[in-house]
Design a protein around this motif. Sequence first.
Motif, PDB file in Angstrom:
ATOM      1  N   GLN A 121       8.246   5.310  -7.286  1.00  0.00           N
ATOM      2  CA  GLN A 121       9.637   5.764  -7.305  1.00  0.00           C
ATOM      3  C   GLN A 121       9.916   6.525  -8.594  1.00  0.00           C
ATOM      4  O   GLN A 121       9.476   6.110  -9.666  1.00  0.00           O
ATOM      5  CB  GLN A 121      10.597   4.588  -7.220  1.00  0.00           C
ATOM      6  CG  GLN A 121      10.490   3.808  -5.930  1.00  0.00           C
ATOM      7  CD  GLN A 121      11.388   2.591  -5.935  1.00  0.00           C
ATOM      8  OE1 GLN A 121      11.793   2.102  -6.972  1.00  0.00           O
ATOM      9  NE2 GLN A 121      11.703   2.104  -4.747  1.00  0.00           N
ATOM     10  N   PRO A 164      -1.432  -6.484 -14.277  1.00  0.00           N
ATOM     11  CA  PRO A 164      -0.790  -5.315 -13.670  1.00  0.00           C
ATOM     12  C   PRO A 164      -1.599  -4.052 -13.973  1.00  0.00           C
ATOM     13  O   PRO A 164      -2.424  -4.027 -14.885  1.00  0.00           O
ATOM     14  CB  PRO A 164       0.570  -5.261 -14.365  1.00  0.00           C
ATOM     15  CG  PRO A 164       0.343  -5.922 -15.677  1.00  0.00           C
ATOM     16  CD  PRO A 164      -0.712  -6.973 -15.440  1.00  0.00           C
ATOM     17  N   VAL A 190      -1.646   0.326  -4.232  1.00  0.00           N
ATOM     18  CA  VAL A 190      -0.367   0.861  -4.700  1.00  0.00           C
ATOM     19  C   VAL A 190       0.538   0.920  -3.474  1.00  0.00           C
ATOM     20  O   VAL A 190       0.254   1.618  -2.504  1.00  0.00           O
ATOM     21  CB  VAL A 190      -0.538   2.261  -5.328  1.00  0.00           C
ATOM     22  CG1 VAL A 190       0.810   2.853  -5.697  1.00  0.00           C
ATOM     23  CG2 VAL A 190      -1.457   2.180  -6.543  1.00  0.00           C
ATOM     24  N   ASN A 244       3.181  -7.632  -6.249  1.00  0.00           N
ATOM     25  CA  ASN A 244       4.453  -8.025  -6.866  1.00  0.00           C
ATOM     26  C   ASN A 244       4.533  -7.585  -8.326  1.00  0.00           C
ATOM     27  O   ASN A 244       5.352  -8.079  -9.073  1.00  0.00           O
ATOM     28  CB  ASN A 244       4.656  -9.538  -6.748  1.00  0.00           C
ATOM     29  CG  ASN A 244       3.567 -10.322  -7.466  1.00  0.00           C
ATOM     30  OD1 ASN A 244       2.611  -9.741  -7.961  1.00  0.00           O
ATOM     31  ND2 ASN A 244       3.697 -11.625  -7.507  1.00  0.00           N
ATOM     32  N   GLN A 245       3.690  -6.635  -8.720  1.00  0.00           N
ATOM     33  CA  GLN A 245       3.650  -6.127 -10.093  1.00  0.00           C
ATOM     34  C   GLN A 245       4.227  -4.712 -10.130  1.00  0.00           C
ATOM     35  O   GLN A 245       4.104  -3.963  -9.167  1.00  0.00           O
ATOM     36  CB  GLN A 245       2.211  -6.079 -10.606  1.00  0.00           C
ATOM     37  CG  GLN A 245       1.452  -7.371 -10.499  1.00  0.00           C
ATOM     38  CD  GLN A 245       1.666  -8.268 -11.695  1.00  0.00           C
ATOM     39  OE1 GLN A 245       2.166  -7.832 -12.717  1.00  0.00           O
ATOM     40  NE2 GLN A 245       1.293  -9.523 -11.567  1.00  0.00           N
ATOM     41  N   GLN A 246       4.835  -4.378 -11.267  1.00  0.00           N
ATOM     42  CA  GLN A 246       5.333  -3.021 -11.470  1.00  0.00           C
ATOM     43  C   GLN A 246       4.839  -2.478 -12.802  1.00  0.00           C
ATOM     44  O   GLN A 246       4.807  -3.203 -13.789  1.00  0.00           O
ATOM     45  CB  GLN A 246       6.857  -2.985 -11.450  1.00  0.00           C
ATOM     46  CG  GLN A 246       7.447  -3.259 -10.090  1.00  0.00           C
ATOM     47  CD  GLN A 246       8.947  -3.065 -10.073  1.00  0.00           C
ATOM     48  OE1 GLN A 246       9.614  -3.194 -11.083  1.00  0.00           O
ATOM     49  NE2 GLN A 246       9.482  -2.765  -8.901  1.00  0.00           N
ATOM     50  N   SER A 247       4.469  -1.216 -12.801  1.00  0.00           N
ATOM     51  CA  SER A 247       4.076  -0.506 -14.018  1.00  0.00           C
ATOM     52  C   SER A 247       4.994   0.706 -14.148  1.00  0.00           C
ATOM     53  O   SER A 247       5.334   1.334 -13.145  1.00  0.00           O
ATOM     54  CB  SER A 247       2.622  -0.049 -13.936  1.00  0.00           C
ATOM     55  OG  SER A 247       1.770  -1.149 -13.725  1.00  0.00           O
ATOM     56  N   THR A 248       5.389   1.017 -15.381  1.00  0.00           N
ATOM     57  CA  THR A 248       6.313   2.137 -15.580  1.00  0.00           C
ATOM     58  C   THR A 248       5.702   3.215 -16.469  1.00  0.00           C
ATOM     59  O   THR A 248       4.880   2.928 -17.331  1.00  0.00           O
ATOM     60  CB  THR A 248       7.654   1.682 -16.199  1.00  0.00           C
ATOM     61  OG1 THR A 248       7.384   1.074 -17.459  1.00  0.00           O
ATOM     62  CG2 THR A 248       8.369   0.695 -15.296  1.00  0.00           C
ATOM     63  N   VAL A 269       8.240   4.315 -11.532  1.00  0.00           N
ATOM     64  CA  VAL A 269       7.863   2.911 -11.319  1.00  0.00           C
ATOM     65  C   VAL A 269       6.806   2.883 -10.226  1.00  0.00           C
ATOM     66  O   VAL A 269       7.033   3.356  -9.109  1.00  0.00           O
ATOM     67  CB  VAL A 269       9.086   2.058 -10.919  1.00  0.00           C
ATOM     68  CG1 VAL A 269       8.656   0.620 -10.655  1.00  0.00           C
ATOM     69  CG2 VAL A 269      10.157   2.116 -11.996  1.00  0.00           C
ATOM     70  N   VAL A 270       5.638   2.327 -10.567  1.00  0.00           N
ATOM     71  CA  VAL A 270       4.539   2.185  -9.617  1.00  0.00           C
ATOM     72  C   VAL A 270       4.459   0.712  -9.244  1.00  0.00           C
ATOM     73  O   VAL A 270       4.329  -0.146 -10.118  1.00  0.00           O
ATOM     74  CB  VAL A 270       3.198   2.658 -10.228  1.00  0.00           C
ATOM     75  CG1 VAL A 270       2.065   2.491  -9.229  1.00  0.00           C
ATOM     76  CG2 VAL A 270       3.304   4.102 -10.699  1.00  0.00           C
ATOM     77  N   THR A 271       4.547   0.415  -7.953  1.00  0.00           N
ATOM     78  CA  THR A 271       4.508  -0.970  -7.478  1.00  0.00           C
ATOM     79  C   THR A 271       3.160  -1.239  -6.825  1.00  0.00           C
ATOM     80  O   THR A 271       2.680  -0.442  -6.013  1.00  0.00           O
ATOM     81  CB  THR A 271       5.644  -1.220  -6.456  1.00  0.00           C
ATOM     82  OG1 THR A 271       6.875  -0.859  -7.061  1.00  0.00           O
ATOM     83  CG2 THR A 271       5.692  -2.669  -6.036  1.00  0.00           C
ATOM     84  N   SER A 272       2.580  -2.379  -7.181  1.00  0.00           N
ATOM     85  CA  SER A 272       1.327  -2.839  -6.574  1.00  0.00           C
ATOM     86  C   SER A 272       1.451  -4.350  -6.395  1.00  0.00           C
ATOM     87  O   SER A 272       1.504  -5.095  -7.372  1.00  0.00           O
ATOM     88  CB  SER A 272       0.126  -2.487  -7.446  1.00  0.00           C
ATOM     89  OG  SER A 272       0.269  -3.019  -8.739  1.00  0.00           O
TER      90      SER A 272
END
Length: 159
Positions: free
Chosen positions: A94, A55, A90, A141-145, A136-139
């Motif tokens: 959110q 991720p 990306v 099917n992964q999410q990083s917070t 929350v950053v979505t790339s």
Amino acid sequence: MLDVQSTDKGRIHPDHSQSAFARRSSFGASAAWIAVLLLAILQLAGCGVTYNTLPLTVDPGSVSFGTVSVGTSQAKTVTLLNPGLTSVTVSGVQVADPAFSIDSAQMQTTIPAGGSATAKVTFAPTEAKSYSSQIVVTSGNQQSTISLSGKGQKKSQPA
């Protein structure tokens, strides 16, 4: 080095140096393993298997804005890092609390392998209270917070 050459009586002679055949065989085996590994990588790439499973990482992982006067704002920069082997797109950003915002318009949407992208995060409190949220950053099917915190304070009245 122990030489495994045999004689007609089937004995091993530890005092002989390694034979040229044994040296060539070990090189040949190494080259064969490298060739097998390269073929496996090419096969995976050709099958559409995704091997960029790492991720995005965020630096810093949390942002504290400290105390900010109500009606004003403070901005800080965060960096998204792609430690993977392929580029990452990306697909979403959110923010849970409207007191925090991220300027995703300035952020590149595709981050190359080993590359990074920066974004500006802003805190603009509307009340005198403590705030805590996350981005929350979505790339794929992964999410990083990114954890966010700050405190709104009433503006001081001039005396």
